[in-house]
Design an enzyme around this catalytic site. Structure first.
Site, PDB file in Angstrom:
ATOM      1  N   SER A 135      -2.510  -5.421   6.348  1.00 56.96           N
ATOM      2  CA  SER A 135      -1.710  -5.441   5.177  1.00 56.96           C
ATOM      3  C   SER A 135      -2.409  -4.514   4.417  1.00 56.96           C
ATOM      4  O   SER A 135      -3.542  -4.322   4.326  1.00 56.96           O
ATOM      5  CB  SER A 135      -1.368  -6.440   4.254  1.00 56.96           C
ATOM      6  OG  SER A 135      -1.875  -6.911   3.489  1.00 56.96           O
ATOM      7  N   ASP A 136      -0.919  -3.213   4.213  1.00 55.10           N
ATOM      8  CA  ASP A 136      -1.755  -2.386   3.336  1.00 55.10           C
ATOM      9  C   ASP A 136      -2.520  -2.702   1.687  1.00 55.10           C
ATOM     10  O   ASP A 136      -1.381  -4.385   1.811  1.00 55.10           O
ATOM     11  CB  ASP A 136      -1.299  -0.749   2.642  1.00 55.10           C
ATOM     12  CG  ASP A 136      -2.512   0.551   3.001  1.00 55.10           C
ATOM     13  OD1 ASP A 136      -1.540   1.646   3.111  1.00 55.10           O
ATOM     14  OD2 ASP A 136      -3.078   0.112   2.399  1.00 55.10           O
ATOM     15  N   TYR A 137      -3.347  -1.629   1.142  1.00 54.00           N
ATOM     16  CA  TYR A 137      -3.909  -2.808  -0.041  1.00 54.00           C
ATOM     17  C   TYR A 137      -1.922  -3.043  -0.795  1.00 54.00           C
ATOM     18  O   TYR A 137      -2.172  -1.962  -1.561  1.00 54.00           O
ATOM     19  CB  TYR A 137      -4.300  -1.179  -1.250  1.00 54.00           C
ATOM     20  CG  TYR A 137      -5.541  -1.503  -2.006  1.00 54.00           C
ATOM     21  CD1 TYR A 137      -5.099  -1.967  -3.017  1.00 54.00           C
ATOM     22  CD2 TYR A 137      -6.379  -1.751  -2.026  1.00 54.00           C
ATOM     23  CE1 TYR A 137      -5.402  -2.475  -4.237  1.00 54.00           C
ATOM     24  CE2 TYR A 137      -7.387  -1.696  -2.848  1.00 54.00           C
ATOM     25  CZ  TYR A 137      -6.805  -1.678  -4.313  1.00 54.00           C
ATOM     26  OH  TYR A 137      -7.506  -2.067  -5.728  1.00 54.00           O
ATOM     27  N   ALA A 187       0.179  -4.551  -0.504  1.00 55.39           N
ATOM     28  CA  ALA A 187       1.400  -4.435   0.196  1.00 55.39           C
ATOM     29  C   ALA A 187       1.993  -5.897   0.200  1.00 55.39           C
ATOM     30  O   ALA A 187       2.927  -5.773  -0.538  1.00 55.39           O
ATOM     31  CB  ALA A 187       1.467  -3.693   1.617  1.00 55.39           C
TER      32      ALA A 187
END
Ligand code: GLC
Length: 719
Positions: free
Chosen positions: A258-260, A262
């Site tokens: 996942s992005d940060y 997210a």
């Protein structure tokens, strides 16, 4: 290593730990940048020593210390994966990706990525969060600087180059590639970062997905799920995107991260009620690693007990993580090739600087030249503007890049002329709202004493990048005023424009004789720009993102549709609203960009002639050879990009007015002529029809061959 046995030996808590990624600062003291909001996880510290991977760290010594401390406390001794944002360089920084796209030189981009990979391996980086492959059409979005622009074909070619380059083997070690941000993050509505994206499947498949697929086909080991919603469902819990397309259709069996934060942000989106709900949905979408949030650790056990997820699913996710650790040799050597001595040898080495310099030379774009360029050694120049001595021209994602290592524009120019010929003055700041012109008086005095005026102006590197959306893509008012002051003096004036995005340059274009767009050129920027200004290098970059007259035109892109009432030649802006033609145009701004995709000038003049097709019709299993003569009619040797465009005039789904389908970058000595050839085949004519089948259809096609300045046309039929 028998990974199945290893997984069987792990407790559920240890398995969930492998799916958890956090910043190295949770293990050691580091000044490595946080790339998102500061945060806590609400979990017991013991989970830190069960984590699977970390992000952001400052080089080999920190990597070694982090791994050592971690393994000391870890029960199962499974080494950490170290991930880092190496986007346009690690220590030796080359131009931002939007600039590298403008080089139209995939081989050079691969060479740069390989250089970055070697420096990263010396720092112990296992995975780079790159390439960023989001197609972009709206320069208000700060992250356009990380992309290679508005064209899916060019972005796909560059995606392969990024991936191949980063995959170079150095001392038997490789860096894994984490392409991002899946998917269509670059279509943020209104260019406002993290905003929704909403589009048809046809648009998603035709424009936004191809570059990600190109990197996957080139062997990317990891995919980062993005922050944005796609048609109302957040990408990081979007089963259509992550399971149906990425896993089933693309057959991607690598890691999704996942992005940060997210996953926790699924709550902010209003898609999940709480962290437990978020964990369930993300696990269901095979998001293997949770970056900078801990919903899996906190809730997966309960979800398993409630039968909402199976431990077998967790095992599959853990297996993907352990396979990458095995592939990267971590079980044999948790410290990989991290070596501070090797860093010193590689970082900003002569060889690496040479690569960065060539990249900067080839990515700068000459937008205008009334003869003020190139400069000569004898000329006295007024070098004016806030960028003349600035090293802060590395771009937003500069990893370990240090502005102190940057060759400034002043330093670069000093290698081409005498110190007495450079009348330097910063004159004002780079702050957009700054109206302090107290420095103008001295600067204007220098302009009056000079033969030519060089203005180093534009957008500072921290005005673009993540979280840096701008509603007005303009230069600081003081920078425009410097152009006006120079214009008043009637001296040849050259604007050197630093920027991470397309800007409104209409006024600069009216006021200055020449414009050299240098983007954020990196560690060797000063040398590269000076070589171009003094003609030691010949500009050859071509835009890969349209530069509008006005922000109001955004989103703007070259591969647009015709509409039922296309603006006709001669439909200029009316003198009176009653004269508005009933065509698709504005009353107050042109439709066309100020500088279009594919445009860029040279000190040479390249003449295109004799466009020939080997046939005027083509069967599906056939091909047509296209040839064109290119002559360097100028007095400078130089490189030129020849661009091949097609237009499918009529189809079951309307097609763009032109689409890039090939390009070649050639070198011609002054006076030399060369025949450039392309091959057209059926694959190049395919598109997604309204059933999402990737097909070609019989009919008439236009073909255009251009160097971004002049264009020759012909046509052929698919039968
Ligand atoms: C950031 C960015 C992403 C980056 C990640 C890790 O929020 O969106 O591009 O790789 O966090 O730093």
């Amino acid at each position: 290593m028998n990974l199945n046995k290893l997984i069987d030996s792990l407790s559920l808590e240890e398995k969930l730990g492998q799916l958890f990624q956090f910043h190295t600062s949770f293990i050691i003291k580091t000044s490595a940048d946080l790339t998102g909001p500061d945060t806590t996880f609400g979990i017991d510290k013991k989970y830190i020593y069960r984590g699977g991977s970390v992000l952001s760290f400052k080089g080999a010594n920190e990597m070694i210390e982090t791994q050592r401390v971690y393994l000391e406390h870890s029960e199962n001794k499974i080494p950490l994966l170290f991930m880092h944002n190496v986007v346009n360089g690690h220590k030796t920084i080359y131009p931002i990706p939007l600039a590298m796209g403008a080089s139209f030189n995939p081989e050079l981009l691969e060479e740069c990525s390989a250089m970055a990979a070697k420096e990263s391996i010396a720092s112990g980086v296992h995975v780079t969060f790159a390439p960023m492959l989001d197609l972009v059409r709206d320069a208000r979005w700060g992250r356009v600087m990380e992309s290679t622009g508005e064209d899916p074909y060019l972005n796909s070619v560059m995606a392969k180059s990024f991936t191949d380059g980063f995959h170079v083997s150095y001392k038997g070690q490789k860096v894994a590639v984490c392409l991002k941000h899946f998917a269509a993050y670059g279509a943020a509505e209104a260019g406002r970062d993290y905003n929704l994206t909403d589009m048809s499947e046809h648009t998603l498949r035709s424009y936004y997905l191809p570059a990600y697929k190109a990197s996957i086909d080139a062997g990317a080991e990891m995919v980062m799920s993005s922050f944005n919603t796609i048609n109302g469902i957040p990408a990081s819990a979007n089963t259509w995107i992550l399971n149906d397309i990425l896993r089933d259709e693309y057959k991607f069996d690598g890691i999704v991260i996942s992005d940060y934060n997210a996953i926790r942000e699924l709550i902010n989106h209003g898609y999940c009620q709480n962290e437990k709900d978020a964990a369930e949905k993300a696990i269901g979408c095979n998001v293997d690693i949770e970056m900078m949030s801990a919903t899996y650790i906190k809730h997966a056990k309960e979800l398993i007990e409630e039968g909402k997820i199976k431990e077998a699913q967790i095992d599959k996710m853990v297996m993907r993580v352990l396979k990458l650790k095995e592939k990267l040799g971590l079980f044999k050597n948790p410290y990989s090739k991290a070596n501070a001595e090797d860093e010193k040898r590689l970082f900003c080495s002569k060889k690496h600087r040479e690569i960065a310099r060539r990249a900067a030379e080839e990515s700068c774009v000459l937008l205008k030249n009334n003869g003020a360029l190139p400069l000569s050694k004898q000329e006295k120049i007024a070098l004016i503007g806030p960028f003349i001595n600035s090293g802060e021209t590395l771009g937003h994602w500069r990893s370990l890049g240090d502005s102190k290592d940057t060759v400034t524009l002043y330093d670069g120019i000093l290698k081409h002329t005498y110190k007495r010929n450079i009348l330097a003055d910063t004159a004002c700041s780079f702050i957009v709202e700054d109206t302090d012109d107290s420095g103008f008086k001295e600067a204007i005095k220098k302009m009056k004493r000079a033969d030519k005026i060089v203005l180093a102006i534009g957008e500072h590197q921290m005005y673009s990048g993540e979280g840096r959306s701008r509603a007005k893509i303009i230069l600081p008012e003081n920078h425009i005023r410097l152009c006006k002051e120079a214009k008043k003096l009637g001296k040849p004036t050259i604007a050197v424009i630093y920027t991470g995005r397309p800007l409104e340059l209409s006024e600069v274009s009216e006021l200055c004789d020449s414009i050299l767009l240098v983007w954020q050129p990196g560690t060797e920027g000063g040398n590269a720009i000076a070589n171009l200004l003094y003609g030691k290098a010949n500009p050859c970059g071509k835009l890969t993102m349209s530069f509008p007259h006005s922000t109001a035109q955004l989103p703007i892109y070259y591969n647009h549709l015709s509409t039922g009432r296309p603006k006709k030649e001669g439909d200029e802006l009316p003198s009176h609203p009653s004269l508005m033609p009933f065509t698709s145009m504005y009353e107050d701004v042109k439709n066309e960009p100020l500088y279009p995709f594919g445009f860029g000038l040279s000190y040479s003049e390249f003449k295109l002639s004799n466009l020939k097709l080997s046939a005027d019709r083509m069967a599906r299993d056939d091909k047509i050879t296209v040839s064109i003569e290119v002559e360097n009619c100028g007095k400078y040797d130089g490189k030129e990009v020849i661009e091949l465009y097609l237009r499918d005039r009529f189809a079951s789904v309307v097609r763009p007015v032109k689409e890039l389908r090939g390009f070649k970058k050639i070198f011609l000595k002054a006076g030399e002529k060369q025949t450039v050839t392309f091959e057209i085949n059926e694959e190049m004519l395919k598109f997604y029809n309204n059933k999402m089948q990737f097909v070609s259809e019989n009919g008439d096609f236009d073909i255009m061959v251009s160097n971004g300045v002049c264009e020759l046309k012909d046509e052929f039929k698919l039968i």
